[in-house]
Design an enzyme around this catalytic site. Structure first.
Site, PDB file in Angstrom:
ATOM      1  N   LYS A   7      37.734   6.614   9.024  1.00 29.44           N
ATOM      2  CA  LYS A   7      36.599   7.064   9.852  1.00 29.44           C
ATOM      3  C   LYS A   7      37.012   8.207  10.780  1.00 29.44           C
ATOM      4  O   LYS A   7      36.329   9.225  10.859  1.00 29.44           O
ATOM      5  CB  LYS A   7      36.069   5.903  10.702  1.00 29.44           C
ATOM      6  CG  LYS A   7      35.093   6.352  11.782  1.00 29.44           C
ATOM      7  CD  LYS A   7      34.600   5.225  12.640  1.00 29.44           C
ATOM      8  CE  LYS A   7      35.472   4.883  13.818  1.00 29.44           C
ATOM      9  NZ  LYS A   7      35.299   5.720  15.025  1.00 29.44           N
ATOM     10  N   ARG A  27      35.909   7.725  29.600  1.00 27.32           N
ATOM     11  CA  ARG A  27      36.095   8.702  28.530  1.00 27.32           C
ATOM     12  C   ARG A  27      35.548  10.105  28.842  1.00 27.32           C
ATOM     13  O   ARG A  27      34.616  10.584  28.172  1.00 27.32           O
ATOM     14  CB  ARG A  27      35.510   8.170  27.218  1.00 27.32           C
ATOM     15  CG  ARG A  27      36.157   6.861  26.799  1.00 27.32           C
ATOM     16  CD  ARG A  27      35.652   6.360  25.485  1.00 27.32           C
ATOM     17  NE  ARG A  27      36.207   7.082  24.348  1.00 27.32           N
ATOM     18  CZ  ARG A  27      35.881   6.828  23.092  1.00 27.32           C
ATOM     19  NH1 ARG A  27      35.014   5.879  22.816  1.00 27.32           N
ATOM     20  NH2 ARG A  27      36.419   7.515  22.107  1.00 27.32           N
ATOM     21  N   ASP A  44      43.428   1.184  18.902  1.00 29.16           N
ATOM     22  CA  ASP A  44      42.397   0.694  17.977  1.00 29.16           C
ATOM     23  C   ASP A  44      42.818  -0.587  17.249  1.00 29.16           C
ATOM     24  O   ASP A  44      42.016  -1.159  16.499  1.00 29.16           O
ATOM     25  CB  ASP A  44      42.029   1.785  16.956  1.00 29.16           C
ATOM     26  CG  ASP A  44      41.246   2.918  17.596  1.00 29.16           C
ATOM     27  OD1 ASP A  44      40.759   2.742  18.735  1.00 29.16           O
ATOM     28  OD2 ASP A  44      41.115   3.984  16.966  1.00 29.16           O
TER      29      ASP A  44
HETATM   30  N1  EPU Z   1      40.754  11.722  28.149  1.00 27.96           N
HETATM   31  C1  EPU Z   1      40.542  12.419  29.322  1.00 27.96           C
HETATM   32  N2  EPU Z   1      39.946  13.648  29.235  1.00 27.96           N
HETATM   33  C2  EPU Z   1      39.591  14.204  28.049  1.00 27.96           C
HETATM   34  C3  EPU Z   1      39.820  13.484  26.859  1.00 27.96           C
HETATM   35  C4  EPU Z   1      40.412  12.240  26.950  1.00 27.96           C
HETATM   36  O1  EPU Z   1      40.852  11.944  30.395  1.00 27.96           O
HETATM   37  O2  EPU Z   1      39.055  15.316  28.054  1.00 27.96           O
HETATM   38  C5  EPU Z   1      41.378  10.382  28.223  1.00 27.96           C
HETATM   39  C6  EPU Z   1      40.438   9.278  27.718  1.00 27.96           C
HETATM   40  O3  EPU Z   1      39.547   8.843  28.714  1.00 27.96           O
HETATM   41  C7  EPU Z   1      41.434   8.211  27.307  1.00 27.96           C
HETATM   42  C8  EPU Z   1      42.614   9.038  26.782  1.00 27.96           C
HETATM   43  O4  EPU Z   1      42.449  10.345  27.307  1.00 27.96           O
HETATM   44  O5  EPU Z   1      41.836   7.471  28.419  1.00 27.96           O
HETATM   45  C9  EPU Z   1      42.729   9.134  25.284  1.00 27.96           C
HETATM   46  O6  EPU Z   1      41.465   9.374  24.710  1.00 27.96           O
HETATM   47  P1  EPU Z   1      41.245  10.289  23.426  1.00 27.96           P
HETATM   48  O7  EPU Z   1      40.595  11.548  23.852  1.00 27.96           O
HETATM   49  O8  EPU Z   1      42.498  10.382  22.651  1.00 27.96           O
HETATM   50  O9  EPU Z   1      40.195   9.430  22.612  1.00 27.96           O
HETATM   51  P2  EPU Z   1      39.064  10.015  21.693  1.00 27.96           P
HETATM   52  O10 EPU Z   1      39.555  11.262  21.079  1.00 27.96           O
HETATM   53  O11 EPU Z   1      37.779  10.025  22.418  1.00 27.96           O
HETATM   54  C10 EPU Z   1      39.856   8.893  19.473  1.00 27.96           C
HETATM   55  C11 EPU Z   1      39.271   7.938  18.478  1.00 27.96           C
HETATM   56  C12 EPU Z   1      39.171   6.568  19.116  1.00 27.96           C
HETATM   57  C13 EPU Z   1      40.582   6.124  19.523  1.00 27.96           C
HETATM   58  C14 EPU Z   1      41.199   7.154  20.467  1.00 27.96           C
HETATM   59  C15 EPU Z   1      42.635   6.853  20.837  1.00 27.96           C
HETATM   60  C16 EPU Z   1      37.872   9.368  17.120  1.00 27.96           C
HETATM   61  C17 EPU Z   1      36.505   9.764  16.695  1.00 27.96           C
HETATM   62  N3  EPU Z   1      37.962   8.423  18.078  1.00 27.96           N
HETATM   63  O12 EPU Z   1      38.967   8.899  20.573  1.00 27.96           O
HETATM   64  O13 EPU Z   1      38.678   5.683  18.122  1.00 27.96           O
HETATM   65  O14 EPU Z   1      40.523   4.875  20.177  1.00 27.96           O
HETATM   66  O15 EPU Z   1      41.162   8.452  19.854  1.00 27.96           O
HETATM   67  O16 EPU Z   1      43.417   6.758  19.719  1.00 27.96           O
HETATM   68  O17 EPU Z   1      38.854   9.860  16.598  1.00 27.96           O
HETATM   69  C18 EPU Z   1      37.568   3.780  17.314  1.00 27.96           C
HETATM   70  O18 EPU Z   1      37.758   4.201  16.174  1.00 27.96           O
HETATM   71  O19 EPU Z   1      37.114   2.619  17.545  1.00 27.96           O
HETATM   72  C19 EPU Z   1      37.858   4.629  18.464  1.00 27.96           C
HETATM   73  C20 EPU Z   1      37.396   4.373  19.696  1.00 27.96           C
END
Ligand code: EPU
Length: 430
Positions: free
Chosen positions: A22, A122, A306
């Protein structure tokens, strides 16, 4: 509202297959809008988030065709809109991924600012700051992010935190920027590598994917490409934990075991016997109860957030006490209260859960709150005595393809019901 009913107590045995990932397919589908020719994406899982992404790309003006094997052909040439509306972004945060590609390819993007969600606040500040460093003018107007740039220019971007979609958004944007972009402290997840491979097949110049420094040399245009999405490591891990919890023995095909090292190490610690080849993995628990494990989540290659809920579920019936510490998201323990309804002994202290394994869980109606939490609840249902009803199964449908069919194939007694109320009424009638 549909629910899943599980009658616990069967050890999982047999073989099933793993779907495409996904979290790789979503950015890959979105990246296709950077090209000026059609792309064809294979090994696409049939998931609600995929449908939402297709709807979003369709609204932008892309043409999409899906065949019966779920190969998706995307033609980005008709794109006429640069807006990702609130109605779609609120159902899927990954919609933010269109931001970078739209500015890079069309000079403008208007994307509804995602709010907080069930696992944490987030923010997307790092996506926005990175785009500004690439020369975009970024503002928030009436709840929308508005980003504009006639052409982005390469820059050195040091990410404050490791962010998966943040890295993906900026990597995609940089492919069409003028000059070279260096992204430091980049996410190293296999899904980032898969996206980079697809972009390279479209003509992008990217080095360092899978390390913490990405170097992207912007090109004038990208074409289309054929790409097969990598197997879903989280689905793989979820099924392996299911087998370990139930004392079972399973084999998973179309998998990528090398992407799962941290998870496999923990499964070995539980007492599971693992074997693997290039595209398969098997786990044999030999009817034993798993030993409890301690886990701390962190970005790849460390233990994935995850998989946290699934290991929390396993520790509830394991031998001994396990401590799970969540460092990626601040509120990712919503499954704990539901597991307690089944009789789990868990105390939450800050971002850690102390779980004392109990001999039995007892089935009850419980509620899914997010995708991975619901996977943890389904796993608990597989071992709970009697019937467990997991409500709000739409969370599971976002990220697990055919979960009842696949678990059923492994011998689980699981079925989808119209609603919790209907299932409970059926029991009273019979
Ligand atoms: N964060 C910030 N600022 C930003 C971006 C992120 O503070 O601009 C923080 C977030 O709040 C969090 C941390 O950085 O505390 C890491 O978040 P990340 O940005 O890596 O998460 P994401 O990209 O929103 C993806 C996956 C998630 C998975 C996370 C961590 C996708 C579509 N989603 O989310 O998947 O948990 O990386 O590995 O790739 C899931 O599949 O159930 C899911 C939630």
């Amino acid at each position: 509202m549909a629910a899943i009913e599980i009658t616990g107590g069967t050890a999982l045995e047999g073989e099933t297959w793993i779907s495409g990932a996904k979290n790789a397919v979503l950015p890959i589908l979105v990246a296709s809008i950077l090209g000026d020719e059609p792309s064809r994406i294979g090994n696409v899982p049939h998931l609600r988030d995929v449908t939402t992404t297709m709807e979003l790309l369709g609204q932008l003006g892309a043409s999409l065709a899906v065949d019966e094997q779920m190969n998706i052909e995307i033609d980005p040439r008709g794109i006429h809109s640069c807006e990702a509306p609130y109605e779609l972004v609120k159902t899927m945060r990954a919609s933010i991924l269109v931001l970078g590609p739209l500015v890079a390819r069309h000079g403008r993007a208007v994307v509804s600012l995602p709010g907080g969600c069930a696992i944490g606040s987030r923010p997307v500040n790092l996506h926005l700051r990175g785009l500004e460093q690439l020369g975009a003018k970024v503002s928030v107007q009436n709840g929308n992010i508005v980003a504009e740039a006639p052409r982005l220019t390469g820059a050195r971007i040091v990410m404050d935190m490791v962010t998966v979609t943040g890295t993906e958004n900026l990597m995609m944007a940089a492919t069409l920027a003028k000059g070279t972009t260096i992204i430091e402290n980049a996410a190293q997840e296999p899904e980032v590598i898969d996206l980079a491979n697809y972009l390279k097949a479209m003509g992008a110049q990217i080095e360092g994917a899978g390390t913490h420094v990405l170097t992207i040399t912007g090109v004038e245009r990208l074409g289309g490409a054929e790409h097969r999405v990598l197997p879903d490591r989280i689905e793989t891990g979820t099924f392996l934990v299911a087998a370990a919890m139930t004392g079972g023995c399973i084999k998973l095909t179309n998998a990528a075991p090398h992407d799962l090292d941290a998870v496999l190490d923990k499964l070995s610690e539980t007492g599971a016997e693992l074997a693997s080849g290039a595209d398969w993995i098997s786990l044999d628990m030999k009817g034993q109860r798993p030993r409890a494990v301690d886990i701390t989540t962190s970005p790849y290659p460390a233990f994935p957030t995850d998989m946290q809920a699934q290991f929390t579920a396993m520790n509830t019936i394991a031998e001994g006490t396990g401590i799970i510490t969540e460092t990626v998201f601040e509120n990712r323990f919503m499954h704990v209260q539901e597991l307690q309804r089944l009789g789990a002994d868990i105390s939450l202290k800050g971002n850690s859960a102390v779980i004392r394994g109990v001999d039995v869980l007892h089935g009850a109606p419980i509620m899914a709150t997010d995708l991975r939490a619901s996977a943890g609840l389904v796993l608990a249902g597989l071992v709970a005595r009697g019937k467990t009803l997991v409500d709000r199964v739409y969370h599971i449908d976002r990220g697990y393809e055919l979960i009842e069919e696949k678990l059923g194939q492994l011998g689980a007694r699981i079925r989808r019901v119209e609603s919790v109320e209907a299932a409970l009424a059926e029991r009273t009638d019979s």
